[in-house]
Design a protein around this motif. Structure first.
Motif, PDB file in Angstrom:
ATOM      1  N   LYS A 260      -1.636   4.468  11.813  1.00 56.92           N
ATOM      2  CA  LYS A 260      -2.925   4.101  11.741  1.00 56.92           C
ATOM      3  C   LYS A 260      -3.793   5.310  10.934  1.00 56.92           C
ATOM      4  O   LYS A 260      -3.340   6.404  11.075  1.00 56.92           O
ATOM      5  CB  LYS A 260      -3.595   4.188  13.190  1.00 56.92           C
ATOM      6  CG  LYS A 260      -2.997   3.029  13.991  1.00 56.92           C
ATOM      7  CD  LYS A 260      -3.676   3.233  15.377  1.00 56.92           C
ATOM      8  CE  LYS A 260      -2.864   1.785  16.281  1.00 56.92           C
ATOM      9  NZ  LYS A 260      -3.308   1.892  17.586  1.00 56.92           N
ATOM     10  N   SER A 261      -5.040   5.110  10.308  1.00 51.02           N
ATOM     11  CA  SER A 261      -5.665   5.957   9.508  1.00 51.02           C
ATOM     12  C   SER A 261      -6.404   7.009  10.575  1.00 51.02           C
ATOM     13  O   SER A 261      -6.792   6.310  11.555  1.00 51.02           O
ATOM     14  CB  SER A 261      -6.642   5.170   8.714  1.00 51.02           C
ATOM     15  OG  SER A 261      -7.315   6.452   8.240  1.00 51.02           O
TER      16      SER A 261
ATOM     17  N   GLY B 134      -5.386   9.167   6.066  1.00 47.82           N
ATOM     18  CA  GLY B 134      -6.481   9.896   6.473  1.00 47.82           C
ATOM     19  C   GLY B 134      -7.608  10.448   5.787  1.00 47.82           C
ATOM     20  O   GLY B 134      -7.581  10.220   4.299  1.00 47.82           O
ATOM     21  N   GLY B 135      -8.605  10.701   6.396  1.00 48.22           N
ATOM     22  CA  GLY B 135      -9.931  11.272   5.657  1.00 48.22           C
ATOM     23  C   GLY B 135      -9.666  12.635   5.241  1.00 48.22           C
ATOM     24  O   GLY B 135     -10.260  12.798   4.173  1.00 48.22           O
TER      25      GLY B 135
ATOM     26  N   ALA C 289      -3.354   9.605   1.337  1.00 46.87           N
ATOM     27  CA  ALA C 289      -2.367   9.494   2.525  1.00 46.87           C
ATOM     28  C   ALA C 289      -1.179  10.305   2.071  1.00 46.87           C
ATOM     29  O   ALA C 289      -1.174  10.917   0.850  1.00 46.87           O
ATOM     30  CB  ALA C 289      -1.820   7.813   2.344  1.00 46.87           C
ATOM     31  N   ILE C 290      -0.266  10.712   2.973  1.00 48.96           N
ATOM     32  CA  ILE C 290       0.895  11.349   2.932  1.00 48.96           C
ATOM     33  C   ILE C 290       2.067  10.599   3.288  1.00 48.96           C
ATOM     34  O   ILE C 290       1.726   9.642   4.040  1.00 48.96           O
ATOM     35  CB  ILE C 290       1.051  12.637   3.571  1.00 48.96           C
ATOM     36  CG1 ILE C 290       0.756  12.457   5.136  1.00 48.96           C
ATOM     37  CG2 ILE C 290      -0.276  13.635   3.195  1.00 48.96           C
ATOM     38  CD1 ILE C 290       0.946  13.876   6.294  1.00 48.96           C
ATOM     39  N   ARG C 291       3.175  10.871   2.852  1.00 47.00           N
ATOM     40  CA  ARG C 291       4.600  10.124   3.334  1.00 47.00           C
ATOM     41  C   ARG C 291       5.491  10.898   3.848  1.00 47.00           C
ATOM     42  O   ARG C 291       5.677  12.110   3.555  1.00 47.00           O
ATOM     43  CB  ARG C 291       4.978   9.530   2.084  1.00 47.00           C
ATOM     44  CG  ARG C 291       4.062   8.250   1.375  1.00 47.00           C
ATOM     45  CD  ARG C 291       4.830   7.616   0.333  1.00 47.00           C
ATOM     46  NE  ARG C 291       3.930   6.338  -0.179  1.00 47.00           N
ATOM     47  CZ  ARG C 291       3.841   5.110   0.242  1.00 47.00           C
ATOM     48  NH1 ARG C 291       4.460   4.953   1.442  1.00 47.00           N
ATOM     49  NH2 ARG C 291       2.928   4.270  -0.176  1.00 47.00           N
ATOM     50  N   LEU C 292       6.191  10.338   4.923  1.00 46.57           N
ATOM     51  CA  LEU C 292       7.178  11.184   5.462  1.00 46.57           C
ATOM     52  C   LEU C 292       8.435  10.673   4.585  1.00 46.57           C
ATOM     53  O   LEU C 292       8.473   9.772   3.955  1.00 46.57           O
ATOM     54  CB  LEU C 292       7.333  10.470   6.919  1.00 46.57           C
ATOM     55  CG  LEU C 292       6.428  10.701   7.961  1.00 46.57           C
ATOM     56  CD1 LEU C 292       6.752  10.336   9.184  1.00 46.57           C
ATOM     57  CD2 LEU C 292       5.741  12.235   7.868  1.00 46.57           C
ATOM     58  N   ALA C 293       9.527  11.626   4.615  1.00 42.17           N
ATOM     59  CA  ALA C 293      10.701  11.440   3.876  1.00 42.17           C
ATOM     60  C   ALA C 293      11.371  10.271   4.001  1.00 42.17           C
ATOM     61  O   ALA C 293      11.834   9.741   3.185  1.00 42.17           O
ATOM     62  CB  ALA C 293      11.436  12.697   4.160  1.00 42.17           C
ATOM     63  N   GLU C 294      11.078   9.526   5.062  1.00 46.24           N
ATOM     64  CA  GLU C 294      11.668   8.102   5.474  1.00 46.24           C
ATOM     65  C   GLU C 294      10.815   7.233   4.931  1.00 46.24           C
ATOM     66  O   GLU C 294      11.345   5.884   4.921  1.00 46.24           O
ATOM     67  CB  GLU C 294      12.080   8.044   6.972  1.00 46.24           C
ATOM     68  CG  GLU C 294      11.396   8.758   7.918  1.00 46.24           C
ATOM     69  CD  GLU C 294      10.103   7.707   8.226  1.00 46.24           C
ATOM     70  OE1 GLU C 294      10.169   6.485   7.706  1.00 46.24           O
ATOM     71  OE2 GLU C 294       9.172   8.172   8.907  1.00 46.24           O
TER      72      GLU C 294
END
Length: 387
Positions: A6-7, A199-200, A188-193
Motif C-alpha cells: 500500500k502507498s 510512497g510520497g 516507489a522503491i522495490r525490494l530485491a524479490e
C-alpha cells in the motif's frame, strides 16, 4: 504488521537509531509511515547493534552538535519515562587529555556557553576523585555529570515498538538501489524479490549500506570501516568498577564504558580500521586489536591488568570525510532524503536528528544545517576521534 504494497505518506529505509527515530517522529505528526529493514531492529550487523553507546555533549567548537546532543538527551530521558523502559544511564562522561589542546578548551567553553554542566579536573583532582584510574600521562580532564551511556539495542527496539504502537507499518525486506526514471520525484522503491513500495516521501537511513544504495552520490563520500570492541571482566567484588563509581571515559586513543546490564568493561579503539562490508564481513576480532585494548586497559586501570577477556566483537563505522552527519535532500529527487554518516558518534543524536528529518519531510523546515549537507560543506576543524 507489514505494508502489503500500500502507498504510504513516507517510507523510511533502515531501522537503526536514525531511521527508527525519524519514523517515530513522522508517525507522531500524523504522517502514515512505513519502516523497512533487511533484518529485525537491533540486528547484530547494524551500526546501532550491541548493548551500549556513550552520550556526551562535548564537541569542541561544533556548537550544533553540542546543542543537538543536549536536546537529544532530554528526549531520551523524557521518552524512557513515558515508555517505562530504562534506556539512559547517568554515569557522567570523563574526558582525558594528554595535553590541553584546542579541542579540550573549545569543548568546555561551548558547554559553558550553552549552560551545560561541566567540571574541569586537574591531574591531582582526577586521581583523588577516580582512584581506580591512573592519571599517568594525563595533563587535563573535564567531566560532564549529565553524560553517560545508552542501551543501544534496547533503545532501537523500544523506539520501533513505540512507532508501531502509534500506527506505523513495518516491512521486512531487502531494498534494491532506487532507479532514476528521469523525474524529479521518486515514486516507489522495490525490494530485491520484486515487491514495489510506493510512497510520497522517502528517507534512506541505512547506515553502512547507504553507499551501496547510492554508489554515485555516496560511494566516496562515506567510508565504512571495521571496528573492534572488547569486554573485559572486572575484579570480583570490587565496587570501584560498578556503574556509578566509574563514569564512561574518552581519550584520543580509546574509550570505555563500565559494566552495564551484567556485561563486562567495554573498551574500543577510536581510530578508523580497514574497509569493511557490513553484510558479508566476518565478525571475528583480530588478536592484535585485543592485545592493544588489553595493554591500554592495564595502563589506565592498573587493577584490570590481568582482567580476562569476556568477549570481543567487530562492528563498523560509516564515516564522512569531515566527521559530520549527512542529512540532506537527494540531488536529483526532491522527495528523497539521505540520512547517515554516524561516524561513530551519531547514536546519541538519534531523537534530535529524527525530529529534524521529520520536520524537513513535512515542510516544517526548509533546509538542513549547512554542515550536514551533501554539498557543499564548509571547511571545519578536525573532529576529535568518534565515540
Amino acid at each position: 504488521m507489514t505494508n502489503g504494497g500500500k502507498s504510504q505518506d513516507a517510507v523510511v529505509v533502515g531501522a537503526g537509531v536514525l531511521g527508527a527515530w525519524t519514523a517515530f517522529h513522522l508517525q507522531r505528526r500524523g504522517v502514515r509511515t512505513l519502516l523497512v529493514d533487511a533484518w529485525e531492529p537491533g540486528h547484530a550487523r547494524a551500526s546501532s547493534a550491541g548493548e551500549s553507546r556513550i552520550i556526551r555533549s562535548g564537541y569542541g567548537a561544533r556548537r550544533l552538535y553540542t546543542r543537538w546532543a543536549w536536546e537529544a538527551l532530554q528526549q531520551w530521558k523524557h521518552w524512557q519515562e513515558v515508555w517505562g523502559v530504562e534506556l539512559y544511564h547517568r554515569l557522567g562522561a570523563l574526558w582525558l587529555f594528554a595535553q590541553e589542546d584546542d579541542y579540550a578548551r573549545a569543548s568546555q567553553a561551548t558547554l559553558r556557553a550553552e549552560g551545560i554542566p561541566v567540571e574541569t579536573l586537574t591531574r591531582d583532582e582526577l586521581g583523588k576523585r577516580f582512584p581506580q584510574l591512573s592519571p599517568d600521562g594525563i595533563a587535563v580532564a573535564y567531566f560532564e555529570p549529565e553524560g553517560g551511556a545508552l542501551l543501544a539495542e534496547r533503545s532501537v527496539q523500544t523506539v520501533v515498538k513505540a512507532f508501531r504502537e502509534w500506527g506505523g507499518a513495518w516491512q521486512l525486506g531487502h531494498v534494491a538501489p532506487p532507479q532514476n526514471n528521469g523525474g524529479q520525484r521518486l515514486l516507489a522503491i522495490r525490494l530485491a524479490e520484486g515487491t514495489r513500495l510506493p510512497g510520497g516521501s522517502f528517507v534512506f537511513a541505512c547506515g553502512p549500506w547507504l553507499p551501496q544504495l547510492f554508489p554515485a552520490e555516496l560511494g566516496t563520500f562515506i567510508r565504512v570501516t571495521r571496528q573492534e570492541v572488547c569486554w573485559f571482566g572486572v575484579p570480583a567484588g570490587d565496587p570501584r568498577f560498578a556503574p556509578g563509581a566509574l563514569p564512561v571515559w574518552l581519550t584520543e586513543e580509546f574509550y570505555g564504558i563500565p559494566p552495564l546490564a551484567g556485561q563486562g568493561f567495554k573498551i574500543a579503539d577510536t581510530g578508523l580500521g580497514p574497509p569493511f562490508d557490513p553484510t558479508t564481513g566476518e565478525r571475528s576480532p583480530a588478536e592484535a586489536a585485543v592485545r592493544a585494548a588489553r595493554a591500554y586497559l592495564a595502563r589506565r586501570f592498573p587493577a584490570m591488568k590481568y582482567a580476562p577477556l569476556l568477549r570481543a566483537h567487530v562492528c563498523q563505522y560509516e564515516s564522512t570525510r569531515d566527521g559530520h552527519l549527512l542529512l540532506d535532500r537527494h540531488p536529483a529527487w526532491e522527495n528523497v532524503w539521505l540520512v547517515g554518516g554516524g561516524s561513530g558518534h551519531g547514536f546519541k543524536l538519534g531523537p534530535k536528528a529524527g525530529e529534524v528529518v521529520a520536520s524537513l519531510v513535512t515542510g516544517e523546515a526548509s533546509v538542513p544545517p549547512v554542515e550536514l549537507r551533501l554539498s557543499p560543506r564548509p571547511a571545519s576543524e578536525k573532529e576529535n576521534p568518534a565515540y
